[in-house]
Design a protein around this motif. Sequence first.
Motif, PDB file in Angstrom:
ATOM      1  N   LYS A 132     -51.918 -20.625 108.496  1.00 20.69           N
ATOM      2  CA  LYS A 132     -50.656 -20.049 108.007  1.00 20.69           C
ATOM      3  C   LYS A 132     -50.458 -20.160 106.499  1.00 20.69           C
ATOM      4  O   LYS A 132     -49.399 -19.829 105.978  1.00 20.69           O
ATOM      5  CB  LYS A 132     -49.442 -20.671 108.723  1.00 20.69           C
ATOM      6  CG  LYS A 132     -49.508 -20.564 110.237  1.00 20.69           C
ATOM      7  CD  LYS A 132     -48.469 -21.424 110.915  1.00 20.69           C
ATOM      8  CE  LYS A 132     -48.715 -21.465 112.408  1.00 20.69           C
ATOM      9  NZ  LYS A 132     -47.908 -22.459 113.090  1.00 20.69           N
ATOM     10  N   HIS A 154     -46.726 -17.898 105.858  1.00 21.73           N
ATOM     11  CA  HIS A 154     -46.249 -17.168 107.033  1.00 21.73           C
ATOM     12  C   HIS A 154     -46.016 -18.113 108.205  1.00 21.73           C
ATOM     13  O   HIS A 154     -46.439 -19.269 108.178  1.00 21.73           O
ATOM     14  CB  HIS A 154     -47.273 -16.092 107.429  1.00 21.73           C
ATOM     15  CG  HIS A 154     -47.329 -14.919 106.485  1.00 21.73           C
ATOM     16  ND1 HIS A 154     -46.524 -13.822 106.608  1.00 21.73           N
ATOM     17  CD2 HIS A 154     -48.103 -14.695 105.396  1.00 21.73           C
ATOM     18  CE1 HIS A 154     -46.797 -12.957 105.633  1.00 21.73           C
ATOM     19  NE2 HIS A 154     -47.752 -13.468 104.881  1.00 21.73           N
ATOM     20  N   SER A 155     -45.394 -17.570 109.262  1.00 17.09           N
ATOM     21  CA  SER A 155     -45.173 -18.391 110.456  1.00 17.09           C
ATOM     22  C   SER A 155     -46.349 -18.301 111.431  1.00 17.09           C
ATOM     23  O   SER A 155     -46.360 -18.964 112.462  1.00 17.09           O
ATOM     24  CB  SER A 155     -43.878 -17.965 111.148  1.00 17.09           C
ATOM     25  OG  SER A 155     -43.999 -16.641 111.604  1.00 17.09           O
ATOM     26  N   VAL A 158     -52.498 -15.965 108.585  1.00 17.90           N
ATOM     27  CA  VAL A 158     -52.453 -15.018 107.465  1.00 17.90           C
ATOM     28  C   VAL A 158     -53.754 -14.210 107.530  1.00 17.90           C
ATOM     29  O   VAL A 158     -54.850 -14.756 107.451  1.00 17.90           O
ATOM     30  CB  VAL A 158     -52.318 -15.730 106.106  1.00 17.90           C
ATOM     31  CG1 VAL A 158     -52.030 -14.697 105.015  1.00 17.90           C
ATOM     32  CG2 VAL A 158     -51.206 -16.775 106.148  1.00 17.90           C
ATOM     33  N   SER A 174     -49.803 -10.742 107.895  1.00 23.29           N
ATOM     34  CA  SER A 174     -49.908 -11.790 108.915  1.00 23.29           C
ATOM     35  C   SER A 174     -49.784 -11.286 110.345  1.00 23.29           C
ATOM     36  O   SER A 174     -49.273 -10.194 110.619  1.00 23.29           O
ATOM     37  CB  SER A 174     -48.825 -12.835 108.634  1.00 23.29           C
ATOM     38  OG  SER A 174     -48.695 -13.735 109.696  1.00 23.29           O
ATOM     39  N   ASP A 176     -47.714 -12.571 112.086  1.00 25.13           N
ATOM     40  CA  ASP A 176     -46.262 -12.598 112.335  1.00 25.13           C
ATOM     41  C   ASP A 176     -45.611 -11.239 112.037  1.00 25.13           C
ATOM     42  O   ASP A 176     -44.390 -11.140 111.936  1.00 25.13           O
ATOM     43  CB  ASP A 176     -45.592 -13.741 111.562  1.00 25.13           C
ATOM     44  CG  ASP A 176     -45.550 -13.516 110.044  1.00 25.13           C
ATOM     45  OD1 ASP A 176     -45.908 -12.411 109.575  1.00 25.13           O
ATOM     46  OD2 ASP A 176     -45.189 -14.459 109.318  1.00 25.13           O
ATOM     47  N   LYS A 178     -45.534  -9.456 109.380  1.00 19.99           N
ATOM     48  CA  LYS A 178     -44.906  -9.260 108.071  1.00 19.99           C
ATOM     49  C   LYS A 178     -45.921  -9.073 106.938  1.00 19.99           C
ATOM     50  O   LYS A 178     -47.054  -9.538 107.013  1.00 19.99           O
ATOM     51  CB  LYS A 178     -44.010 -10.456 107.757  1.00 19.99           C
ATOM     52  CG  LYS A 178     -42.897 -10.593 108.776  1.00 19.99           C
ATOM     53  CD  LYS A 178     -41.723 -11.303 108.213  1.00 19.99           C
ATOM     54  CE  LYS A 178     -40.506 -11.286 109.125  1.00 19.99           C
ATOM     55  NZ  LYS A 178     -40.722 -11.112 110.549  1.00 19.99           N
ATOM     56  N   LYS A 180     -45.852  -9.858 102.823  1.00 22.32           N
ATOM     57  CA  LYS A 180     -45.033 -10.557 101.830  1.00 22.32           C
ATOM     58  C   LYS A 180     -45.656 -10.460 100.451  1.00 22.32           C
ATOM     59  O   LYS A 180     -46.884 -10.437 100.309  1.00 22.32           O
ATOM     60  CB  LYS A 180     -44.873 -12.030 102.211  1.00 22.32           C
ATOM     61  CG  LYS A 180     -43.974 -12.269 103.413  1.00 22.32           C
ATOM     62  CD  LYS A 180     -43.760 -13.759 103.632  1.00 22.32           C
ATOM     63  CE  LYS A 180     -42.726 -13.984 104.730  1.00 22.32           C
ATOM     64  NZ  LYS A 180     -42.269 -15.374 104.743  1.00 22.32           N
ATOM     65  N   CYS A 191     -41.782 -16.354  97.207  1.00 23.68           N
ATOM     66  CA  CYS A 191     -41.754 -15.058  97.889  1.00 23.68           C
ATOM     67  C   CYS A 191     -40.779 -14.128  97.188  1.00 23.68           C
ATOM     68  O   CYS A 191     -39.610 -14.456  97.026  1.00 23.68           O
ATOM     69  CB  CYS A 191     -41.350 -15.259  99.353  1.00 23.68           C
ATOM     70  SG  CYS A 191     -41.385 -13.734 100.289  1.00 23.68           S
ATOM     71  N   THR A 194     -40.198  -9.487 101.348  1.00 23.05           N
ATOM     72  CA  THR A 194     -40.752  -9.533 102.702  1.00 23.05           C
ATOM     73  C   THR A 194     -40.535  -8.168 103.339  1.00 23.05           C
ATOM     74  O   THR A 194     -39.419  -7.659 103.356  1.00 23.05           O
ATOM     75  CB  THR A 194     -40.041 -10.614 103.553  1.00 23.05           C
ATOM     76  OG1 THR A 194     -40.236 -11.877 102.925  1.00 23.05           O
ATOM     77  CG2 THR A 194     -40.599 -10.657 104.968  1.00 23.05           C
TER      78      THR A 194
END
Lengths: 337, 167
Positions: A132, A154-155, A158, A174, A176, A178, A180, A191, A194
């Motif tokens: 991540k 990221h959550s 990546v 990612s 997730d 997203k 960014k 960041c 997003t």
Amino acid sequence: MEEQKEFVKCIGQLSGHTDKIWSVSWHPTLDIFATCSSDKTIKIWGLKENSENQYELKQTITDTHERTIRTLAFSPDGKMLACGSFDSTISIYALNNGLFEFISKLEGHEHEVKCVAWDSEGKFLASCSRDKTVWVWDYENGFDFSCYSVIDAHSQDVKHVKWIPGTNNLASTSFDDKLKLWEQEDDDWKCSATYSNHTATVWCVEFSKAGQYMASCGDDKQIKVYKKNENGAFSSPYIVETTIKNAHARTIYSLSFNEDATFLASVGADNTLNVYQKNMYVTTFEGQDNNLYELLEKKVNCHFADINCVAFHPSKDILVTVSDDRQIKMWSLKINL
Amino acid sequence: MSKVDNPNPQIHEIKQTISETQRKKRDLLEQNEEIEDEIDQLEIFDLIRHIDDPEHPLTLEQLNVLQPENIKVNIDHKLITVLFTPTIPHCSLAQIIGLMIKVKLIRSLPRDYKVDVYITPGTHVQELSVNKQINDKERVMAAIENPSILRVVNKGVSNSDRLDNCC
């Protein structure tokens, strides 16, 4: 019957890897490119002597990684090659007498490394992982790499990292869903935007050489093309200009702009290569939906399995695609006037 | 294993998927080298039905995790879609079961075939997240390069090539 025009032509096929090929990267000046594979090797391919566009194997690098080699990139001065592996390390090679020699191993990521990227100024190398994070490595003292910053990006995994051309800022995508953007602030990155406009894993983000366009793609089978925001009143550095829905029938893994952003290529799990050409009539009339990029040609099932990566030659209108079918294909492009 | 997710699973009687005459006809067709028979639903089912459950000494077929009608074969697109049904909605082994099905099919089928594996809709609390992970090719490749995960997967699929119709 009128002969159908072919703008994208296959001009060669290269074999040698014995497992999935994941990534391809062109050298900035030498007319060579590198590929990496689950066969744990890196192969360097170069122009054949007295040939305009036929390539051949020049070097095979073995024994530097224990698992799949997922990603690779040449440094902007062409003196180094960085490779990232599922064994969670990054290896660095330096050009010496026409061959790339192993010089260093970068350790720190906790899980698979998915992507590596050099900044254009020759100061930083970025890497991202299933752990991540995005790591920024600094190599200002020649071949001496050290960790400069670790970004909790990221959550989830990546998937891709890229430097925004001409800046010290980064873009990451990612699992997730997203995309960014990251702006350097002192020794750290914060960041700055997003984007949640993809509905599934975002596999790739790419920039045109001059940085005027950004493009992203992923599991939702969409390609989004963004334009640099010249209006300081808005906070987003890039604004979505065109969304190409259902660009492929399955996941889109990779994108590439050619040198002057006339072409945009995409490849994916539908074994297909798409080439888009920049719309020359982008003046938008009211009520008219003008796409920034229009499909020039679709090469359906041009490989026998997933195509994992596509890359434009740094100066010629030549493309390379690499696939799970273990083949490398070269393509030449003609503009549609 | 310290704790079993589903200590008392329901064991299902193995259904006869096709009639005895149909089965015989099909076997003859498959044995005829001159006819190129297309990959079908039952052939895919035969490849995965005997995969052992990671928790019980039973096969995925016996636990009703796999059913032939939940397998789709698209010959034109060389695409196999398998739905599997975890025995309980919070089964923590759903991911490894999905991975075993995927690995077995990838190893058995021609390289130009694609395999999508999903949880039968509505049968698991983490359906979307499990689906996402078992269909991410990077995650799958990394998992099977991990010796401890590979050991579990291999254990599950090692005895799955039996041709018999019943346990």
